[in-house]
Scaffold this motif. Structure first.
Motif, PDB file in Angstrom:
ATOM      1  N   ASN A 197       0.817  -1.208   0.000  1.00 19.61           N
ATOM      2  CA  ASN A 197       0.000   0.000   0.000  1.00 19.61           C
ATOM      3  C   ASN A 197       0.857   1.266   0.000  1.00 19.61           C
ATOM      4  O   ASN A 197       0.509   2.263  -0.640  1.00 19.61           O
ATOM      5  CB  ASN A 197      -0.933   0.006   1.219  1.00 19.61           C
ATOM      6  N   GLU A 198       1.964   1.193   0.709  1.00 18.09           N
ATOM      7  CA  GLU A 198       2.863   2.361   0.766  1.00 18.09           C
ATOM      8  C   GLU A 198       3.523   2.618  -0.579  1.00 18.09           C
ATOM      9  O   GLU A 198       3.624   3.771  -1.021  1.00 18.09           O
ATOM     10  CB  GLU A 198       3.926   2.135   1.844  1.00 18.09           C
ATOM     11  N   ILE A 199       3.967   1.555  -1.252  1.00 15.42           N
ATOM     12  CA  ILE A 199       4.711   1.709  -2.508  1.00 15.42           C
ATOM     13  C   ILE A 199       3.780   2.042  -3.673  1.00 15.42           C
ATOM     14  O   ILE A 199       4.057   2.942  -4.468  1.00 15.42           O
ATOM     15  CB  ILE A 199       5.509   0.424  -2.815  1.00 15.42           C
ATOM     16  N   PHE A 200       2.651   1.309  -3.779  1.00 14.09           N
ATOM     17  CA  PHE A 200       1.823   1.402  -4.975  1.00 14.09           C
ATOM     18  C   PHE A 200       0.555   2.231  -4.799  1.00 14.09           C
ATOM     19  O   PHE A 200      -0.015   2.709  -5.787  1.00 14.09           O
ATOM     20  CB  PHE A 200       1.414  -0.007  -5.445  1.00 14.09           C
ATOM     21  N   PHE A 201       0.074   2.410  -3.564  1.00 16.61           N
ATOM     22  CA  PHE A 201      -1.208   3.072  -3.358  1.00 16.61           C
ATOM     23  C   PHE A 201      -1.101   4.297  -2.463  1.00 16.61           C
ATOM     24  O   PHE A 201      -2.069   4.666  -1.791  1.00 16.61           O
ATOM     25  CB  PHE A 201      -2.223   2.075  -2.780  1.00 16.61           C
ATOM     26  N   ASP A 202       0.052   4.912  -2.432  1.00 20.23           N
ATOM     27  CA  ASP A 202       0.242   6.181  -1.721  1.00 20.23           C
ATOM     28  C   ASP A 202      -0.217   6.079  -0.268  1.00 20.23           C
ATOM     29  O   ASP A 202      -0.849   6.993   0.269  1.00 20.23           O
ATOM     30  CB  ASP A 202      -0.514   7.294  -2.449  1.00 20.23           C
ATOM     31  N   SER A 203       0.122   4.935   0.365  1.00 16.36           N
ATOM     32  CA  SER A 203      -0.164   4.671   1.782  1.00 16.36           C
ATOM     33  C   SER A 203      -1.665   4.588   2.085  1.00 16.36           C
ATOM     34  O   SER A 203      -2.075   4.740   3.240  1.00 16.36           O
ATOM     35  CB  SER A 203       0.492   5.731   2.679  1.00 16.36           C
ATOM     36  N   ALA A 204      -2.478   4.349   1.062  1.00 16.23           N
ATOM     37  CA  ALA A 204      -3.917   4.193   1.290  1.00 16.23           C
ATOM     38  C   ALA A 204      -4.184   2.921   2.080  1.00 16.23           C
ATOM     39  O   ALA A 204      -3.407   1.971   2.050  1.00 16.23           O
ATOM     40  CB  ALA A 204      -4.661   4.148  -0.038  1.00 16.23           C
ATOM     41  N   VAL A 205      -5.308   2.890   2.798  1.00 12.00           N
ATOM     42  CA  VAL A 205      -5.689   1.697   3.549  1.00 12.00           C
ATOM     43  C   VAL A 205      -6.677   0.879   2.725  1.00 12.00           C
ATOM     44  O   VAL A 205      -7.336   1.392   1.814  1.00 12.00           O
ATOM     45  CB  VAL A 205      -6.320   2.056   4.908  1.00 12.00           C
ATOM     46  N   ASP A 206      -6.788  -0.401   3.045  1.00  7.48           N
ATOM     47  CA  ASP A 206      -7.752  -1.259   2.362  1.00  7.48           C
ATOM     48  C   ASP A 206      -9.179  -0.813   2.678  1.00  7.48           C
ATOM     49  O   ASP A 206      -9.456  -0.235   3.734  1.00  7.48           O
ATOM     50  CB  ASP A 206      -7.595  -2.711   2.819  1.00  7.48           C
ATOM     51  N   TYR A 207     -10.073  -1.100   1.757  1.00  7.61           N
ATOM     52  CA  TYR A 207     -11.487  -0.934   2.045  1.00  7.61           C
ATOM     53  C   TYR A 207     -11.912  -1.980   3.075  1.00  7.61           C
ATOM     54  O   TYR A 207     -11.318  -3.052   3.177  1.00  7.61           O
ATOM     55  CB  TYR A 207     -12.331  -1.139   0.777  1.00  7.61           C
ATOM     56  N   SER A 208     -12.958  -1.679   3.810  1.00  6.82           N
ATOM     57  CA  SER A 208     -13.590  -2.660   4.675  1.00  6.82           C
ATOM     58  C   SER A 208     -14.785  -3.252   3.935  1.00  6.82           C
ATOM     59  O   SER A 208     -15.237  -2.725   2.925  1.00  6.82           O
ATOM     60  CB  SER A 208     -14.050  -2.009   5.985  1.00  6.82           C
TER      61      SER A 208
END
Length: 291
Positions: A197-208
């Motif tokens: 998430n840090e590398i590819f998704f700009d530190s976004a969190v997963d959806y619940s």
């Protein structure tokens, strides 16, 4: 390999399905059909004098019940198709224009006399449950028409991909149950998940995700809710619902063959579970799919 590949689902992703070969043909779309066709081909190639036997075997897989009367909702429904590119959906500068266009399409559906209007996944590119003014507008319009639309939802610091139902001034939020592997969640241990998430998704969190399938009723008719990928999964068809309304954003994959593959998967599920699917899409045509 061809017979068992459909049962291989890495990280739960099960779109490698050779039953789809027989969708939109006069054959029954099933592994049983695939087995019969493979046997017929082997016989025809290996023992060409038995070509008639091959045809006879194939005839066992023909769908003789294709003329069954399709079920449809007992009221008019407007399935909205939009074509907003993925790089525009979440831009702040385009949000107001997208919202206005959505409201205009709802007004048009009201003018057309529809009972329901369905807008695609992420039709409202915002946390709709936190947008008080827009919620008020949609509640007011819902006295004239039921509105089904996709947007983000949140509670307890968790983010959800959600369907919102507005009907007769009431609001219901239905959250997605099955998330897309590596799209909405990283199906790996936390220490690897956080790194990805840090590398590819700009530190976004997963959806619940929701805890179970979700249904709603309009004029006493029960409808199964589905959002994009989960509409192609068997888990969403528990109890064999008569009707499903699915919303999708295919702009992620444009241009590609993905919308066609998704459509065939929905046709397969509709046939398998005898479910009529109403599918509203951004990035490809919307459609009604009957068993």
């Amino acid at each position: 390999f061809l017979l068992f590949a459909s049962y291989i689902a890495p990280f739960g992703f099960d779109w490698l399905n050779f039953e789809l070969i027989f969708v939109d043909t006069f054959f029954i779309p099933s592994i049983y059909t695939l087995a019969l066709v493979l046997i017929s081909i082997i016989i025809a190639i290996k023992f060409n004098i038995y070509f008639g036997i091959s045809l006879l075997i194939c005839s066992l897989a023909i769908n003789y019940n294709y003329k069954t009367e399709p079920k449809s909702l007992p009221f008019d429904i407007s399935l909205i198709s939009t074509n907003i590119s993925q790089d525009k959906i979440w831009e702040r500068s385009t949000k107001d224009k997208i919202v206005k266009n959505n409201l205009d399409m709802i007004d048009q559906a009201i003018s057309d006399g529809s009972r329901i209007v369905v807008l695609p996944e992420s039709a409202f590119p915002l946390f709709l449950d936190h947008s008080e003014i827009l919620l008020s507008v949609l509640k007011q319009k819902s006295h004239q028409i039921a509105i089904v639309a996709g947007a983000l939802g949140t509670n307890d610091n968790k983010i959800y991909n959600s369907t919102y139902l507005f009907d007769k001034g009431e609001i219901k939020r239905l959250d997605k149950l099955i998330l897309v592997p590596f799209g909405e969640e990283i199906p790996l241990p936390n220490f690897i998940k956080n790194l990805i998430n840090e590398i590819f998704f700009d530190s976004a969190v997963d959806y619940s995700h929701a805890n179970s399938v979700s249904d709603y009723e309009i004029d006493g008719v029960k409808i199964r809710n589905a959002i994009c990928y989960e509409a192609t999964r068997d888990e969403l068809f528990v109890d064999k619902p008569k009707f499903m309304i699915a919303i999708t954003n295919n702009a992620w994959f444009a241009p590609s063959t993905q919308p066609n593959l998704q459509s065939k998967l929905l046709k397969l599920k509709a046939y398998k579970y005898k479910t009529t699917i109403y599918h509203s899409v951004n990035g490809s045509p919307s459609q009604m799919i009957t068993p």
